[in-house]
Enzyme design. Structure first.
Site, PDB file in Angstrom:
ATOM      1  N   CYS A  36       0.802  -1.226   0.000  1.00 24.52           N
ATOM      2  CA  CYS A  36       0.000   0.000   0.000  1.00 24.52           C
ATOM      3  C   CYS A  36       0.831   1.271   0.000  1.00 24.52           C
ATOM      4  CB  CYS A  36      -0.943   0.015   1.202  1.00 24.52           C
ATOM      5  SG  CYS A  36      -0.058   0.089   2.768  1.00 24.52           S
ATOM      6  N   CYS A 107      -1.038  -4.914   6.689  1.00 23.85           N
ATOM      7  CA  CYS A 107      -0.863  -3.774   7.613  1.00 23.85           C
ATOM      8  C   CYS A 107      -0.221  -4.239   8.922  1.00 23.85           C
ATOM      9  CB  CYS A 107      -2.202  -3.111   7.901  1.00 23.85           C
ATOM     10  SG  CYS A 107      -3.199  -2.857   6.439  1.00 23.85           S
TER      11      CYS A 107
HETATM   12 FE1  FES Z   1      -1.454   0.651   4.332  1.00 26.35          FE
HETATM   13 FE2  FES Z   1      -3.015  -0.539   6.135  1.00 26.35          FE
HETATM   14  S1  FES Z   1      -3.530  -0.018   4.085  1.00 26.35           S
HETATM   15  S2  FES Z   1      -0.978   0.094   6.346  1.00 26.35           S
END
Ligand code: FES
Length: 213
Positions: A36, A107
């Site tokens: 992400c 995450c």
């Molecule tokens: Fe990036 Fe959770 S979506 S740390």
């Protein structure tokens, strides 16, 4: 709107424990998620004689799952030896939180990786690394994947800021495709130095930037 998080996750997200920075930490790490692009920094104070974690803090630019995981793993790590803290897994963190949505597994992985890298950084600074594999170009590139390019929020390898890496007799030469007077050049320089110079067989890090514009 209904959040896909249980009460415990929300509680740790809203009141995260151990948020912040430790000045002059004994170990620290900043890691980014390839999934992400978010980042987390972890700081440690460690008792040198017992190797127990006396204090641990984190800063997160990640989502609620990441913040809740950072909160719970720092709670779990405090008071443990570095060897015990290395065993804390993202699954354990998720279980402690009563479960996280599957799509958010990366995450928790990010937060756990941050803790492990901060421990590795402590071990490197204190000559505690047991498996002393020689530093190669691949090792350097792997480390540089956690140096962020602030222009994009992704790492300097993926965004092609890294032009060249060479390792010769303990001297690591790194070329960065950014003018040396660029606003982010100093940041990037410091982050690279920190990540590379602690490697056990690295004697010198030589960084070159592109010509000033
Ligand atoms: Fe990036 Fe959770 S979506 S740390």
């Amino acid at each position: 709107m209904r959040f896909p998080y249980n009460e415990k996750v929300l509680e740790h997200f809203k009141n995260p424990r151990n948020v912040g920075k430790i000045e002059n930490p004994d170990g620290k790490a900043m890691v980014g998620s390839p999934a992400c692009g978010d980042m987390v920094a972890v700081y440690l104070k460690v008792d040198e004689s017992t190797h127990k974690i006396q204090d641990v803090k984190f800063e997160s630019y990640g989502c609620a799952s990441n913040i809740a995981t950072g909160s719970i793993i720092t709670e779990l790590a405090k008071g443990k030896t570095i060897d015990e803290a290395k065993e804390i897994s993202w699954q354990q963190a998720s279980d402690e939180l009563g479960g996280l949505p599957k799509i958010k597994a990366h995450c928790s992985v990010l937060a756990v990786e941050g803790l492990r890298e901060a421990i590795t950084n402590y071990e490197e600074r204190h000559g505690l690394i047991k498996e002393k594999a020689p530093t190669t170009v691949d090792v350097i590139k792997r480390r540089l994947k956690s140096v962020m390019n602030p222009l994009s929020g992704l790492d300097i390898v993926r965004t092609n800021l890294l032009k060249d890496v060479q390792v010769n007799d303990g001297v690591v030469s790194i070329a960065i495709d950014l003018p040396e007077n660029h606003i982010f050049a100093t940041n990037i320089r410091e982050e690279i130095q920190e990540k590379i110079e602690t490697l056990w067989d690295v004697k010198e890090v030589r960084l070159t930037f592109a010509e000033s514009v």
